[in-house]
Scaffold this active site. Structure first.
Site, PDB file in Angstrom:
ATOM      1  N   GLY A   1       0.843  -1.195   0.000  1.00  0.00           N
ATOM      2  CA  GLY A   1       0.000   0.000   0.000  1.00  0.00           C
ATOM      3  C   GLY A   1       0.876   1.241   0.000  1.00  0.00           C
ATOM      4  O   GLY A   1       2.036   1.219  -0.414  1.00  0.00           O
TER       5      GLY A   1
ATOM      6  N   GLY B   1      24.637  11.906 -29.179  1.00  0.00           N
ATOM      7  CA  GLY B   1      24.092  12.509 -27.962  1.00  0.00           C
ATOM      8  C   GLY B   1      24.634  11.819 -26.729  1.00  0.00           C
ATOM      9  O   GLY B   1      24.848  12.450 -25.682  1.00  0.00           O
ATOM     10  N   ALA B   2      24.854  10.508 -26.846  1.00  0.00           N
ATOM     11  CA  ALA B   2      25.348   9.758 -25.689  1.00  0.00           C
ATOM     12  C   ALA B   2      26.730  10.255 -25.271  1.00  0.00           C
ATOM     13  O   ALA B   2      27.077  10.220 -24.096  1.00  0.00           O
ATOM     14  CB  ALA B   2      25.375   8.270 -26.000  1.00  0.00           C
TER      15      ALA B   2
HETATM   16  C1  HXC Z   1      -3.568  -4.176  12.339  1.00  0.00           C
HETATM   17  C2  HXC Z   1      -2.549  -6.075  11.626  1.00  0.00           C
HETATM   18  C3  HXC Z   1      -2.355  -5.497  10.339  1.00  0.00           C
HETATM   19  C4  HXC Z   1      -2.835  -4.178  10.129  1.00  0.00           C
HETATM   20  C5  HXC Z   1      -1.516  -7.468  10.319  1.00  0.00           C
HETATM   21  N1  HXC Z   1      -2.006  -7.282  11.536  1.00  0.00           N
HETATM   22  N2  HXC Z   1      -1.721  -6.379   9.549  1.00  0.00           N
HETATM   23  N3  HXC Z   1      -3.139  -5.399  12.600  1.00  0.00           N
HETATM   24  N4  HXC Z   1      -3.417  -3.545  11.158  1.00  0.00           N
HETATM   25  N5  HXC Z   1      -2.662  -3.555   8.967  1.00  0.00           N
HETATM   26  C6  HXC Z   1      -1.978  -8.227  12.645  1.00  0.00           C
HETATM   27  C7  HXC Z   1      -2.851  -9.450  12.435  1.00  0.00           C
HETATM   28  O1  HXC Z   1      -4.160  -9.186  12.866  1.00  0.00           O
HETATM   29  C8  HXC Z   1      -2.157 -10.476  13.308  1.00  0.00           C
HETATM   30  O2  HXC Z   1      -2.514 -10.245  14.644  1.00  0.00           O
HETATM   31  C9  HXC Z   1      -0.699 -10.099  13.177  1.00  0.00           C
HETATM   32  O3  HXC Z   1      -0.679  -8.757  12.735  1.00  0.00           O
HETATM   33  C10 HXC Z   1       0.036 -10.933  12.163  1.00  0.00           C
HETATM   34  O4  HXC Z   1      -0.720 -10.966  10.978  1.00  0.00           O
HETATM   35  P1  HXC Z   1      -1.015 -12.316  10.202  1.00  0.00           P
HETATM   36  O5  HXC Z   1      -2.074 -12.009   9.204  1.00  0.00           O
HETATM   37  O6  HXC Z   1      -1.268 -13.424  11.166  1.00  0.00           O
HETATM   38  O7  HXC Z   1       0.394 -12.575   9.498  1.00  0.00           O
HETATM   39  P2  HXC Z   1       0.688 -13.206   8.083  1.00  0.00           P
HETATM   40  O8  HXC Z   1      -0.134 -14.433   7.893  1.00  0.00           O
HETATM   41  O9  HXC Z   1       2.148 -13.342   8.015  1.00  0.00           O
HETATM   42  O10 HXC Z   1       0.182 -12.131   7.026  1.00  0.00           O
HETATM   43  C11 HXC Z   1       0.837 -10.867   6.906  1.00  0.00           C
HETATM   44  C12 HXC Z   1      -0.009  -9.901   6.053  1.00  0.00           C
HETATM   45  C13 HXC Z   1      -1.452  -9.840   6.573  1.00  0.00           C
HETATM   46  C14 HXC Z   1      -0.004 -10.412   4.619  1.00  0.00           C
HETATM   47  C15 HXC Z   1       0.695  -8.562   6.099  1.00  0.00           C
HETATM   48  O11 HXC Z   1      -1.407  -9.612   7.971  1.00  0.00           O
HETATM   49  C16 HXC Z   1      -2.251  -8.753   5.933  1.00  0.00           C
HETATM   50  O12 HXC Z   1      -2.753  -8.905   4.825  1.00  0.00           O
HETATM   51  N6  HXC Z   1      -2.463  -7.648   6.680  1.00  0.00           N
HETATM   52  C17 HXC Z   1      -3.263  -6.561   6.221  1.00  0.00           C
HETATM   53  C18 HXC Z   1      -2.524  -5.777   5.186  1.00  0.00           C
HETATM   54  C19 HXC Z   1      -3.276  -4.557   4.752  1.00  0.00           C
HETATM   55  O13 HXC Z   1      -4.257  -4.638   4.039  1.00  0.00           O
HETATM   56  N7  HXC Z   1      -2.896  -3.410   5.340  1.00  0.00           N
HETATM   57  C20 HXC Z   1      -3.474  -2.150   5.073  1.00  0.00           C
HETATM   58  C21 HXC Z   1      -2.923  -1.716   3.746  1.00  0.00           C
HETATM   59  S1  HXC Z   1      -3.395  -0.118   3.294  1.00  0.00           S
HETATM   60  P3  HXC Z   1      -2.488 -11.386  15.732  1.00  0.00           P
HETATM   61  O14 HXC Z   1      -3.013 -10.734  16.962  1.00  0.00           O
HETATM   62  O15 HXC Z   1      -3.361 -12.475  15.214  1.00  0.00           O
HETATM   63  O16 HXC Z   1      -1.065 -11.838  15.868  1.00  0.00           O
HETATM   64  C22 HXC Z   1      -2.186   0.795   3.884  1.00  0.00           C
HETATM   65  C23 HXC Z   1      -2.344   2.198   3.546  1.00  0.00           C
HETATM   66  C24 HXC Z   1      -1.080   2.945   3.847  1.00  0.00           C
HETATM   67  O17 HXC Z   1      -1.293   0.346   4.470  1.00  0.00           O
HETATM   68  C25 HXC Z   1      -1.267   4.303   3.284  1.00  0.00           C
HETATM   69  C26 HXC Z   1      -0.091   5.168   3.493  1.00  0.00           C
HETATM   70  C27 HXC Z   1      -0.236   6.465   2.787  1.00  0.00           C
END
Ligand code: HXC
Length: 519
Positions: free
Chosen positions: A171, A406-407
Site C-alpha cells: 500500500g 548525444g550519448a
Molecule cells: C492491524 C494487523 C495489520 C494491520 C496485520 N495485523 N496487519 N493489525 N493492522 N494492517 C496483525 C494481524 O491481525 C495479526 O494479529 C498479526 O498482525 C500478524 O498478521 P497475520 O495475518 O497473522 O500474518 P501473516 O499471515 O504473516 O500475514 C501478513 C499480512 C497480513 C499479509 C501482512 O497480515 C495482511 O494482509 N495484513 C493486512 C494488510 C493490509 O491490508 N494493510 C493495510 C494496507 S493499506 P495477531 O493478533 O493475530 O497476531 C495501507 C495504507 C497505507 O497500508 C497508506 C499510506 C499512505
C-alpha cells in the site's frame, strides 16, 4: 515502592517491552526465516552501541477494544547507535506487535528519530516489516505515514536514508522507502507493492503471486525499485554496514577517507589488452572497474537492473568514488530509458553527498526505435544529462572506446563541466558510427550503385576514410575536449591524481529555489 522495588519494576518493564508481541509470535517470525526487530538492530550496529528510545510508548487507540491490548514500544524499535564508530539512527518495525502495522504513536516514534538524525546530521536506517496502516486506527495512521513521508522528503539530500525491506511493505507504506536513497530487499521473505494480488485480481482480473508481483527479484531486476537483493537478513545488514562506509554523515561532510595498502601508482598492464581490436566485440566493463579500484573492491547498485550501465561505489587511493560505466557486455552498453534513469539517480545521489564521480565511457548511442521513443527516452535521457550537468562534485571521465552522438554529450563530457576528461587510444569520439555516417552522407551515391558488391565496397572504403578521421580520440583532443590520451595501464594513478587535485574543487550553481529536472 522502595528504591529496590522501583529498580526491579524497571527491569521487569524492560524485559516485557523486549518481548514485543510475545514468545509465540517471535517463534513464528523465526520459523519464517526472519529475525526480530531487536535482533536485526543488534546485528546492524557496533556491538553494545544501541541506545533505545521510547520503549514504553503505547498506542492511544480505543476502537475495537484496542485499549485492552497495549504493547510497550508499539510495534517499532527506535534509537541510535554506531556503525564503525559513526553515529546512525535506526528504526525497525516489529512484526510481532500488531503485524508491525503503523499506528499514530509508531509514526511519532519514527519521526522523533528522524528529527534527531537531521539535528545531528546522521544517516537514518529503516527496517521495514509491516502489515501497513494499523487498521483499527484509520486516518490517524494515514496521517502518521504522511508525517514520515514529509520528513523523508526534507531529509533527502541532507542525510543518507537507507531502507531495508525484510517483510511485507504494501500500500502507501511503500512510499517511505521509495523516497529514501537506497532500498534493499531479502529474497523470499520480503515484498513491496502498491496493491496486493487480491486487489489486482478484483480490479484487472490478473492472477499473480505475491512473489511475482512484488518480490525481491521483481524489484531488483524488472522495476528497479530495489538497489540490492540479498539472500537473507544477515547478508543485508552487513551490506548496509558496508554501504554506510562509502557515505558521509550528511551533505556538509565528506565521505570517510580510508587507509589503503593498495599502491596509488599501481600499473595494470592487463588494461592495455582489455579492449578488443574489433569494435563490435564486447568485454566486461566490471573487469576494468575491479582492476582500477583499491583492492579490487566494488559495491554495485542495481546489479540486475538496466545491466547496460553499471553503477556503484569503489575507493581510489582511499577516497570514496561513485562509478558510472557503460557495459559493452549487455546490449552493447547502449543508453535506454532504464539505464538513463538508473544512472541519473545515482549521479544525483553522489552529488548530494559529495561523492566524486568516475565515468567510464563505451557507448554506441541511445537505443533507437519506437519502443524507446514511446517510453520517453527523450525525457529519461535528459535526466542523465541534467544530473551530470548540474553535479558540482569532482567529475573524471575516461573514454575507453565508443562515445557517439548525444550519448557522448550525456556521459559527462567536458562541456557538462567534466573536470578531467581522459581517453584511451582506442577511443572513438564521433557523431555516429562509420557505417551509419556514410549511409547518411553518401545516400544518393549509394542508391545509384546498382551492383551489390560494388555498393558494399564503396561503403567500406568511405567508412575507412571516416574512421581514419573520427575513430580515434585525437580530433577531440585537438579541440581540448579530451584533456589527455592516456595509456590504459596508467588509468588508476591518472584518475587518482585527478581526484586528489580536485579535493579542493569549489563550484556553485546559480541560486534558485530548486531545479526542475525532467522527471
Ligand atoms: C492491524 C494487523 C495489520 C494491520 C496485520 N495485523 N496487519 N493489525 N493492522 N494492517 C496483525 C494481524 O491481525 C495479526 O494479529 C498479526 O498482525 C500478524 O498478521 P497475520 O495475518 O497473522 O500474518 P501473516 O499471515 O504473516 O500475514 C501478513 C499480512 C497480513 C499479509 C501482512 O497480515 C495482511 O494482509 N495484513 C493486512 C494488510 C493490509 O491490508 N494493510 C493495510 C494496507 S493499506 P495477531 O493478533 O493475530 O497476531 C495501507 C495504507 C497505507 O497500508 C497508506 C499510506 C499512505
Amino acid at each position: 515502592m522502595s528504591t529496590t522495588e522501583k529498580l526491579i519494576d524497571l527491569i521487569e518493564r524492560r524485559s516485557k517491552a523486549k518481548l514485543g508481541g510475545g514468545e509465540k509470535r517471535i517463534e513464528k517470525q523465526h520459523q519464517q526465516g526472519k529475525m526480530t526487530a531487536r535482533e536485526r538492530i543488534e546485528l546492524l550496529l557496533d556491538e553494545g552501541s544501541f541506545e533505545e528510545l521510547d520503549m514504553f510508548v503505547t498506542h492511544r487507540c480505543v476502537n475495537f477494544k484496542m485499549e485492552q491490548s497495549k504493547v510497550p514500544g508499539d510495534g517499532v524499535v527506535t534509537g541510535h547507535g554506531t556503525i564503525d564508530g559513526r553515529v546512525v539512527y535506526v528504526y525497525a518495525q516489529d512484526f510481532t506487535v500488531f503485524g508491525g502495522s503503523l499506528s499514530e504513536t509508531m509514526a511519532q516514534k519514527i519521526c522523533k528519530i528522524m528529527d534527531m538524525a537531521m539535528k545531528v546530521g546522521a544517516p537514518v536506517i529503516g527496517i521495514n516489516d509491516s502489515g501497513g496502516a494499523r487498521i483499527q486506527e484509520g486516518v490517524t495512521s494515514l496521517a502518521g505515514y504522511a508525517e514520515i513521508f514529509e520528513r523523508n522528503i526534507l531529509a533527502s539530500g541532507v542525510i543518507p536514508q537507507i531502507s531495508a525491506i525484510f517483510g511485507p511493505c504494501a500500500g502507501g507504506a511503500v512510499y517511505s522507502p521509495a523516497l529514501t536513497d537506497f532500498i534493499m530487499m531479502t529474497e523470499d521473505t520480503s515484498y513491496m507493492f502498491v496493491t496486493g494480488p487480491k486487489v489486482v485480481k478484483t480490479v484487472t482480473g490478473e492472477e499473480i503471486s505475491v512473489e511475482n508481483l512484488g518480490g525481491a527479484d521483481v524489484h531488483a531486476s524488472k522495476s528497479g525499485v530495489a538497489h540490492f537483493k540479498v539472500k537473507d537478513e544477515q547478508e543485508g545488514l552487513l551490506l548496509i554496514r558496508k554501504l554506510i562506509s562509502y557515505l558521509p554523515q550528511n551533505n556538509l561532510e565528506e565521505p570517510p577517507l580510508m587507509q589503503t595498502n593498495d599502491s596509488i601508482d599501481r600499473i595494470d598492464d592487463v588494461l592495455n589488452e582489455i579492449v578488443p581490436d574489433n569494435p563490435n566485440l564486447p568485454y566486461n566493463i566490471k573487469d576494468i572497474i575491479f582492476t582500477i579500484a583499491d583492492e579490487g573492491e566494488f559495491l554495485e547498485l542495481h546489479r540486475n537492473y538496466a545491466k547496460n550501465i553499471v553503477t556503484g561505489f569503489c575507493r581510489l587511493g582511499g577516497m570514496s568514488v561513485g562509478v558510472v560505466a557503460n557495459q559493452p557486455n549487455y546490449l552493447a552498453g547502449v543508453l535506454d530509458c532504464n539505464a538513463s534513469r538508473k544512472a541519473a539517480r545515482f549521479v544525483q545521489m553522489c552529488d548530494a553527498f559529495n561523492i566524486p564521480i568516475l565515468t567510464l565511457v563505451d557507448v554506441p548511442g541511445f537505443l533507437p526505435g519506437s519502443g524507446q521513443e514511446y517510453a520517453g527516452i527523450i525525457i529519461h535521457g535528459a535526466k542523465l544529462l541534467f544530473a551530470y550537468g548540474e553535479a558540482t562534485v569532482p567529475k573524471v571521465t575516461v573514454t575507453l572506446r565508443k562515445s557517439y552522438g548525444g550519448a557522448h554529450d550525456v556521459m559527462s563530457c567536458k562541456q557538462l563541466r567534466g573536470d578531467f576528461n581522459y581517453a584511451w587510444p582506442s577511443a572513438e569520439i564521433a557523431v555516429m558510427g562509420a557505417k551509419g555516417a556514410i549511409e547518411v552522407l553518401e545516400s544518393k551515391h549509394i542508391n545509384n550503385i546498382k551492383d551489390e558488391k560494388e555498393r558494399r565496397e564503396f561503403i567500406n572504403k568511405k567508412a575507412d576514410e571516416y574512421e581514419k578521421i573520427f575513430a580515434n580520440p585525437y580530433q577531440a583532443a585537438s579541440f581540448g575536449y579530451i584533456d589527455d590520451v592516456i595509456e590504459p595501464r596508467n588509468t588508476r594513478f591518472r584518475v587518482i591524481r585527478a581526484f586528489q587535485t580536485l579535493q579542493t574543487k569549489k563550484l556553485v550553481n546559480p541560486p534558485k529555489k530548486h531545479s526542475n529536472i525532467p522527471l
